[in-house]
Design an enzyme around this catalytic site. Structure first.
Site, mmCIF file in Angstrom:
data_model
loop_
_atom_site.group_PDB
_atom_site.id
_atom_site.type_symbol
_atom_site.label_atom_id
_atom_site.label_comp_id
_atom_site.label_asym_id
_atom_site.label_seq_id
_atom_site.Cartn_x
_atom_site.Cartn_y
_atom_site.Cartn_z
ATOM 1 N N HIS B 76 -31.627 -4.314 -32.946
ATOM 2 C CA HIS B 76 -30.754 -4.579 -34.089
ATOM 3 C C HIS B 76 -29.375 -5.081 -33.637
ATOM 4 O O HIS B 76 -28.780 -5.969 -34.261
ATOM 5 C CB HIS B 76 -30.644 -3.287 -34.904
ATOM 6 C CG HIS B 76 -29.669 -3.345 -36.029
ATOM 7 N ND1 HIS B 76 -28.529 -2.586 -36.060
ATOM 8 C CD2 HIS B 76 -29.650 -4.069 -37.174
ATOM 9 C CE1 HIS B 76 -27.863 -2.832 -37.173
ATOM 10 N NE2 HIS B 76 -28.509 -3.731 -37.872
ATOM 11 N N GLU B 79 -29.753 -8.611 -32.947
ATOM 12 C CA GLU B 79 -29.822 -9.365 -34.207
ATOM 13 C C GLU B 79 -28.407 -9.706 -34.702
ATOM 14 O O GLU B 79 -28.130 -10.827 -35.132
ATOM 15 C CB GLU B 79 -30.593 -8.551 -35.251
ATOM 16 C CG GLU B 79 -30.692 -9.211 -36.609
ATOM 17 C CD GLU B 79 -30.422 -8.223 -37.726
ATOM 18 O OE1 GLU B 79 -29.433 -8.424 -38.462
ATOM 19 O OE2 GLU B 79 -31.194 -7.253 -37.871
ATOM 20 N N HIS B 80 -27.504 -8.717 -34.634
ATOM 21 C CA HIS B 80 -26.114 -8.991 -35.049
ATOM 22 C C HIS B 80 -25.465 -10.050 -34.147
ATOM 23 O O HIS B 80 -24.766 -10.941 -34.622
ATOM 24 C CB HIS B 80 -25.286 -7.705 -34.996
ATOM 25 C CG HIS B 80 -25.401 -6.854 -36.216
ATOM 26 N ND1 HIS B 80 -24.314 -6.480 -36.964
ATOM 27 C CD2 HIS B 80 -26.469 -6.321 -36.840
ATOM 28 C CE1 HIS B 80 -24.700 -5.728 -37.985
ATOM 29 N NE2 HIS B 80 -26.010 -5.610 -37.927
ATOM 30 N N GLU B 156 -22.158 0.654 -39.982
ATOM 31 C CA GLU B 156 -23.387 0.454 -40.752
ATOM 32 C C GLU B 156 -24.229 1.732 -40.748
ATOM 33 O O GLU B 156 -24.753 2.169 -41.770
ATOM 34 C CB GLU B 156 -24.195 -0.715 -40.169
ATOM 35 C CG GLU B 156 -25.530 -0.931 -40.882
ATOM 36 C CD GLU B 156 -26.331 -2.098 -40.309
ATOM 37 O OE1 GLU B 156 -25.844 -2.751 -39.359
ATOM 38 O OE2 GLU B 156 -27.426 -2.363 -40.814
#
Lengths: 464, 473
Positions: B76, B79-80, B156
């Protein structure tokens, strides 16, 4: 490797030229037809036979803002009950008929409208419209169904009072709309919910589900001729009119006020609010573009760039214009660690001051316009979404050719207009600030309320 | 079940795999076209001419379940970082270019895949293909900028999980359900491991897994394969294939005990009762796909909507709950979960709630399943497959997800037939395999100070079925 693409700032423009040459856009105009039934009921229709699905989105003006004093939550409770028994069918039978035909039927109360959505495959359309007609004209409000849904709404309230964003909104509407219907909770409180009777629910239906408050939008696998007959069948038996909607126009109060809702947790929820701009204001589209530049969707807005991308203070921050029928707001929201609240607030206020004074750049304006106009067709990718959009257009009193005109309205916005509306709307000192959490910074709040007492107020059922 | 993404737009996909292979009512579901580039990258086109727009998605066959030990969250995190620039596209420009073109974009990471997408006018499709192909191999991010992004991800996590008791309970229940399977680690990562992630960790993961032969391109909208093929060849087709690791997944040992997880939180007013059973998935080696289809039908009967068995028993007949339902998403590579969610009434006894759920399961295991009830469920699922076509984003997601876990397009297209073939004996056999108390975790969310024998859950009417459409605003 070879997947290289040009270089530097001209990359985008060069590629765009290339692309335009490669794939010319076909014309896919959305044709909206005005259908008027023999009985005089109007609907806007987008006929499309690509998928055997029909979607109808309708609304009666009024909504929870006309809930009687002490019966807050009436429209919302009614919205849960129209499909819980109607005509000869009890709740279980009605639900089974919907399920067997895979018909999606739902109702919902908003501040200014009571809305309904129906989706069906074409082969079950008769069943779907027949059940809708029953729900609107002959809801039963059987005692067991009313108690079941009252419990469900109460649970919904119990769940929400634990959520920081709900607590923040509640605190804001309390102070900004004190004494106005918009200041009241849409779902009611435990006490007002408990007070609602079956007679209240019947009264709600009789007064509010009336033809002169109705707007209807339909999309999909149906002809205008067929729809005309269905409109009379579904809505024809409703009363022509009801009592007038008496909600006064108002502006949000509490300018410059800071409210702290004390709550422990890893993060604070932060909400900033200020007066917005009317849907019919000549500068509405300038404000719409301005909002996009400040905090609109995606990663390009000033708020996202400065608060998230440059400083890593939050996962998300955004702003939007909220147009109620009788009041207009502009809102900013974000969740962020308690340590970050003070810095984020300072950054937001600095952006507000800068844009109020200096407006926006030509590039920012042009980029916002290309995004807003270019992404517009993405709203029309399913039958439901097209119908939902057309319902909103009608509720906002816009013309039937709005879809054709909307991009021109966005493109007509000038840098001067954005500067004018920014100077008029943005006032960093007048923002109402609501923080729910345990922020490290001293916010010097004008009002301090423990989250538990805000929750307790909603949950006190007025009994024992 | 959970996805993490760059901005929180897509919400939970939870029940979408209901259509995880959903297709059309007739023989075909989405009627896709497909071809494969010379470097091994498969391309799928789903034509939909409703509007002059497309959704363009690249799916990498790698996700959080492929992370090395101690590096949870790196899929993840990468991904950012993928939005933060390449050798040719400076930081911020990717999103600026897409936005200037009227495009909406995002990405999401799951246990088994990572996907990037743009929804955009069809005339801008070549542009986003260039950009997406570029970042498949040319990622260039500074270590300082990566640290800022790591803070964004910690925010997040706090927003999505730490400050949401319901999400924390789900995270703990997954950790308790899977003894060896990597789905026991949260997709977003454990906070202490996220805090230690470095740019080098992310780049190592990128170099290992991001290659055209480990990716699938799915485009839906106003386009066909003949038009797309030259564009795909010119962009993705120019990237050489490269060896990628095998996806060796640890599998579950035999489970032997009933597990119970209780989360007490002072902010909770409305309690919750849940149970996750270990269940087969479409991608699991050795699983019988027939069982998976049967469980999809069972999910419809047991927990979909207000006519389901759980809702009728607990909400309507016994008045114990305000919401009840189930959820099953089998588009996974490992064993997955069949989940039951109950929102008890505030005054209900959780012991009675649990007994009522167990009674419904016992009734099923006793063989009480009339053919008419099954036929109605199959019919509804067939109609859901028609609804699934009425979207731009949904079909691309369904197809991308299926191919990424090793299914074939034909499996997606034949879904209605396979569902139609599910019989009473199939459902009962699958239920008897899955509903074993020693292969399950029961979870409860209760206010601080309450005993875990007296509460309600959130109004998860069962299936958070709402389609996550392309609501980028």
């Amino acid at each position: 490797m070879s997947g290289r693409i040009g270089r530097g700032p001209f990359l985008g423009a060069a590629l765009l030229l290339l692309c335009l040459a490669v794939l010319p856009t076909r014309s896919h105009a959305i044709e909206v037809q005005r259908v008027i039934s023999p009985g005089g009921i109007e609907a806007w229709l987008v006929e499309s036979h690509r998928v055997p699905v029909i979607a109808m989105e309708f609304a009666f003006r009024g909504g929870s803002s006309v809930d009687p004093e002490g019966r807050e939550g009436l429209a919302n409770l009614a919205s849960t009950l129209l499909d819980e028994g109607a005509g000869d069918l009890d709740a279980a039978e009605f639900q089974q008929r919907l399920t067997d035909a895979a018909i999606d039927l739902s109702f919902g109360a908003r501040a200014d409208a009571f809305q309904g959505s129906l989706k069906t495959v074409t082969t079950h359309a008769d069943e779907a419209f027949g059940l809708l007609q029953l729900a609107l004209t002959a809801p039963r409000f059987d005692a067991d169904a009313v108690e079941r849904m009252r419990a469900a709404v109460l649970a919904d309230i119990q769940r929400r009072v634990a959520e920081p964003d709900w607590l923040g909104r509640r605190a804001f509407y309390d102070v900004a709309y004190e004494g106005h219907p918009y200041g009241r909770p849409l779902r009611g409180t435990a006490a007002t919910l408990a007070a609602i009777t079956a007679d209240d629910l019947r009264g709600f239906v009789a007064d509010n589900l009336v033809r002169d408050r109705l707007v209807v939008a339909v999309t999909g696998d149906i002809t205008p001729e067929a729809l005309a007959g269905i409109l009379d069948e579904v809505f024809g038996a409703l009363p022509a009119g009801g009592p007038p909607v008496a909600v006064p126009d108002t502006r949000p109060g509490a300018a410059g006020m800071t409210v702290l809702v004390e709550r422990s947790g890893a993060q604070s929820f932060m909400m900033l609010a200020q007066p917005g701009i009317g849907r019919d204001d000549p500068d509405f589209y300038a404000a719409y573009v301005l909002n996009h530049i400040l905090g609109g969707g995606g990663f390009t807005s000033r708020l996202t760039q400065q608060v998230r991308e440059e400083r890593g203070l939050t996962y998300g921050i955004f702003s939007y214009l909220a147009n109620f029928r009788h009041s207009d707001l502009m809102l900013v929201m974000s969740s962020l660690s308690n340590d970050n609240v003070g810095e984020a607030l300072a950054v937001i206020r600095a952006i507000w001051r800068d844009v109020a004074e200096n407006g926006v750049s030509e590039d920012e304006l042009a980029d916002a316009q290309t995004f807003l106009t270019g992404s517009f067709p993405l709203q029309f990718t399913s039958t439901e979404r097209i119908a939902g959009y057309l319902r909103r257009v009608q509720l906002e009193n816009l013309p039937i050719d709005h879809i054709d005109r909307r991009n021109d309205l966005v493109n007509a916005v000038t840098r001067e207009a954005v500067a004018r509306v920014a100077a008029r709307l943005l006032d960093a000192e007048a923002l109402t600030v609501v923080v729910v959490g345990d922020p490290e910074a001293d916010l010097a709040p004008d009002l301090r309320v423990p989250a538990a007492s805000l929750a307790a107020r909603e949950l006190n059922d007025g009994g024992s | 079940m959970y996805l993490s993404q760059r901005i929180g737009i897509l919400a939970l996909l939870t029940n979408l795999f209901l259509m995880a292979s959903a297709g059309p009512g007739a023989a075909r579901v989405f009627d896709p076209e497909t071809f494969t580039l010379d470097n091994g990258m498969q391309v799928v086109v789903i034509t939909n001419r409703n509007a002059p727009v497309v959704t363009h998605m690249v799916w990498y066959k790698v996700g959080a379940a492929d992370e090395p030990p101690g590096r949870s969250g790196v899929a993840h995190f990468l991904e950012h970082l993928m939005f933060l620039g390449t050798g040719d596209v400076p930081e911020g420009e990717f999103s600026n270019i897409v936005a200037r073109s009227g495009g909406q974009e995002n990405a999401f990471t799951a246990w088994d895949y990572t996907a990037y997408f743009q929804s955009i006018a069809v005339d801008r499709l070549p542009l986003v293909m260039e950009l997406e192909a570029d970042r498949m191999t040319n990622l260039a991010v500074s270590a300082e900028r990566a640290l800022v992004e790591r803070n964004v991800i910690i925010e997040e996590r706090r927003q999505r999980v730490d400050d949401d008791p319901s999400a924390r309970l789900n995270e703990q229940m997954f950790a308790a359900l899977f003894l060896n399977n990597p789905y026991g680690r949260p997709i977003i990562g454990w906070e202490h491991e996220i805090a230690g992630l470095t740019l080098d960790d992310a780049l190592a993961f990128y170099r290992d897994w991001y290659a055209p032969n480990n990716a699938t391109l799915v485009v839906s909208g106003d386009i066909d394969a003949e038009t797309l093929r030259p564009l795909a060849e010119r962009t993705y087709g120019r990237i050489p294939a490269r060896a990628v690791p095998d996806r060796n997944r640890l599998v579950e040992p035999a489970h032997a005990v009933e597990r119970r997880v209780v989360l007490r939180d002072e902010s909770v007013v409305l309690p919750s009762w849940r149970r996750f059973y270990l269940a087969p998935s479409f991608g699991e080696p050795g699983a019988n796909p027939g069982d998976v289809y049967a469980l999809q039908v069972l999910n419809e009967i047991l927990g979909a909507g207000s006519t389901s068995r759980l809702y009728k028993a607990l909400v309507v007949d016994q008045g114990l709950a305000v919401g009840a339902g189930s959820s099953f998403s089998p588009s996974d590579l490992n064993q997955t979960a069949f989940a039951i969610f109950i929102t008890p009434r505030a005054d209900a006894d959780l012991v009675a709630v649990e007994a009522a759920v167990d009674a419904e399961i016992a009734r099923l295991l006793d063989g009480d399943l009339p053919e008419e009830e099954l036929a109605a469920a199959r019919e509804r699922l067939a109609i859901e497959a028609i609804y699934a076509r009425d979207s731009l984003f949904g079909p691309a997601r369904t197809v991308g997800q299926a191919l990424t876990i090793g299914r074939a397009l034909e499996d997606v297209e034949s879904w209605p037939e396979r569902i139609r073939a599910v019989g009473v004996a199939d459902v009962l056999a699958a239920a008897r395999t899955v509903f074993d108390p020693t292969r399950a975790v029961t979870g409860m969310l209760v206010p601080t100070g309450e005993a875990a024998g007296q509460m309600a859950g959130r109004p998860e009417t069962g299936a958070p079925a709402a389609g996550v459409e392309e609501e980028i605003r």
